[in-house]
Design an enzyme around this catalytic site. Structure first.
Site, PDB file in Angstrom:
ATOM      1  N   GLY A 257      13.559  -0.156  -3.951  1.00 28.77           N
ATOM      2  CA  GLY A 257      12.417   0.303  -4.720  1.00 28.77           C
ATOM      3  C   GLY A 257      12.102   1.599  -4.414  1.00 28.77           C
ATOM      4  N   CYS A 260      12.082   6.881  -5.551  1.00 29.24           N
ATOM      5  CA  CYS A 260      13.331   7.745  -5.663  1.00 29.24           C
ATOM      6  C   CYS A 260      14.726   6.887  -6.125  1.00 29.24           C
ATOM      7  CB  CYS A 260      13.466   8.396  -4.411  1.00 29.24           C
ATOM      8  SG  CYS A 260      12.121   9.829  -4.364  1.00 29.24           S
ATOM      9  N   ARG A 327       4.857   2.406  -6.490  1.00 28.65           N
ATOM     10  CA  ARG A 327       5.953   2.684  -7.390  1.00 28.65           C
ATOM     11  C   ARG A 327       7.060   2.167  -7.319  1.00 28.65           C
ATOM     12  NH1 ARG A 327       5.317   9.406  -7.318  1.00 28.65           N
ATOM     13  NH2 ARG A 327       5.705   8.748  -5.136  1.00 28.65           N
TER      14      ARG A 327
END
Ligand SMILES: NC(=O)c1ccc[n+]([C@@H]2O[C@H](COP(=O)([O-])OP(=O)(O)OC[C@H]3O[C@@H](n4cnc5c(N)ncnc54)[C@H](O)[C@@H]3O)[C@@H](O)[C@H]2O)c1
Ligand SMILES: O=c1ccn([C@@H]2O[C@H](COP(=O)(O)OP(=O)(O)O[C@H]3O[C@H](CO)[C@@H](O)[C@H](O)[C@H]3O)[C@@H](O)[C@H]2O)c(=O)[nH]1
Length: 435
Positions: A257, A260, A327
């Site tokens: 995850g 990037c 993120r």
């Protein structure tokens, strides 16, 4: 070494490290950002993200006046402008370069004649050409674009800036390439000088390779589970091979995850497809990754006899241990999938206070209290230190799904837990002890 006047445009996670790092390399650095709160925070020496060493480095650079953050910069005052804005994915995987072009426009207004735009953001191959064309169209044909990809890992950003494995400098002309390489002269690392497209591709290739090893490890871990083989020992034997290496990305889990790996693998697939090429290996890597969360949810569904009304505790919420960044967190994706099927999900992560759509009671015991199942999403010391007997006493049922192999399955099984790993009889050593 000569001190250069450097402007860093976009001082988010990467821009902040770049600005602080270049100031420590004795350059005169100004950081600007469209987010006024971020500028204010950094100028006050405050840093939100969990990055060991970075706050102290920020504060010392500010004290020495080698670094400042401002909402904007004076025109014509800079030799170099580093573009560190985001290049997020559009729905088809194509990177959205709007922030990058806006930042380049700003660079065109602030650079001295003959100055250099350095792209530090991850950009698809060919972006440097497009940026130079845009600069020419804006009457700044005197400026050149050099790509210096950033390879740092979150949670180790300061260490990785100062001690990178390599520095890649991609440029169209040698003089500009040398000038940019000299900015990093204080760092001891091999410097690869190359054309710009190679540098742009080098970043995507690195992330695609790392992602591929993660997906490979995940499939091997699944196979090991089916066979009752020990994944820990299996991966150790692979890492012992010098052609693979001690730091190989062979840790199984819920998949890769973060900001990037998911977006850069999607971008590379898009870049290849746009040139009529199918990257079969990369497509498989992405597919394997996408299926991890569903597999975990299916295991829990079956083990619990349905998810509706169950309480599930998830340990580790950030996209990996040692960071506060949520993120593209696979743990959050799993929490969302479980919640979608009617489960109540509670989360705990020592570096995360709150996460969208998930209840975070703030302590580990509070997350476990009355839970029907436990998901281990992070391989971390604080997870390993968890006593299975204490967990059993707090929880309503003894069920654990351990994605990364973060707990001692034998000890948890001894405490009454059903786990997702099939345990073999211990091997008796020649001296009679167990191995
Ligand atoms: N996060 C990482 O670990 C990492 C590592 C290597 C490379 N990268 C790449 O670096 C880039 C940035 O990633 P990030 O994680 O730092 O993103 P981020 O969102 O944390 O930071 C981007 C910053 O740019 C600012 N910004 C946007 N438009 C601007 C403009 N026109 N002028 C000034 N500021 C502007 C935003 O306000 C934000 O603070 C991406 O391309 C990413 O792929 C990230
Ligand atoms: O053996 C492993 C290693 C990593 N991961 C997962 O892979 C993802 C990415 O991990 P990591 O590489 O540590 O995170 P980032 O900080 O996003 O760093 C990657 O992405 C950055 C942005 O491009 C690059 O600069 C770095 O070189 C590259 O490692 C995370 O979800 C990890 O949990 C695994 O599942 N198993």
């Amino acid at each position: 070494m000569e001190a250069e006047r450097v402007l860093v445009i976009g001082v988010g996670r990467i821009g902040a490290v770049t600005a602080v790092g270049l100031a420590h390399l004795l350059h005169d650095v100004t950081g600007v950002d469209t987010n006024a709160g971020r500028v204010e925070e950094l100028q006050a020496g405050r840093l939100r993200e969990a990055e060991p060493g970075l706050r102290a480095a920020l504060q010392s650079a500010l004290r020495l006046r080698a670094l400042r953050f401002a909402p904007g910069a004076a025109p014509g005052g800079f030799d170099f402008a580093f573009l560190c804005v985001d290049t997020p994915p559009l729905p088809g995987g194509e990177p959205d370069l709007r922030q990058l072009f806006a930042a380049a426009e700003y660079a065109a207004r602030t650079l001295r004649p003959g100055g250099t735009v350095v792209t530090r953001s991850t950009v698809p191959p060919g972006t440097g050409d497009r940026l130079e064309a845009a600069l020419r169209a804006a009457g700044r044909g005197d400026l050149g674009v050099v790509h210096v990809p950033e390879f740092l890992r979150e949670g180790r950003a300061w260490e990785d800036f100062r001690e990178p494995d390599r520095i890649v400098v991609g440029a169209r002309d040698r003089v500009r390439c040398e000038r940019v390489a000299r900015l990093f002269a204080g760092i001891s690392a091999p410097v690869y000088r190359c054309d710009r497209v190679t540098a742009e591709l080098a970043k995507y290739a690195a992330n695609a390779f790392l992602a591929t090893t993660v997906s490979f490890a995940n499939e091997m871990a699944d196979l090991a589970a089916r066979l009752g083989a020990d994944p820990e020992v299996l991966f150790e034997t692979l890492r012992a091979d010098r052609r693979i290496g001690r730091e190989a990305y062979l840790g199984p889990g819920l998949g890769f995850g973060g900001h990037c790996l998911p977006k850069d693998t999607a971008a590379l697939e898009y870049v290849a497809a746009a040139r009529g090429l199918t990257l079969h290996q990369l497509q498989a890597t992405i597919r394997v990754n996408r299926e991890r969360v569903g597999q975990a949810a299916a295991w829990l569904d079956e083990a619990l006899g349905g998810l509706e009304g169950r309480t599930i505790a998830v340990l580790g919420l950030a996209f990996k241990p040692g960071t506060d960044d949520l993120r593209e967190s696979r743990a959050l994706a799993l929490a969302e999938a479980l919640a979608l099927h009617g489960a109540e999900v509670r989360g705990y992560d020592p570096l995360v206070r709150e996460a969208p759509g998930i209840c975070c009671p703030g302590t580990l015991p509070a997350a476990l209290e009355g839970a029907d199942a436990l998901v281990v999403a992070h391989r971390a010391d604080w997870v390993r230190a968890l006593d299975p007997c204490e967990a059993a006493a707090l929880m309503a049922r003894q069920l654990v799904y351990d994605a990364p192999g973060g707990i001692d399955h034998r000890a948890w099984a001894a405490a009454g837990f059903v786990t997702n790993r099939c345990l073999r009889e211990p091997v008796a050593a020649a001296d009679g002890s167990e191995r």
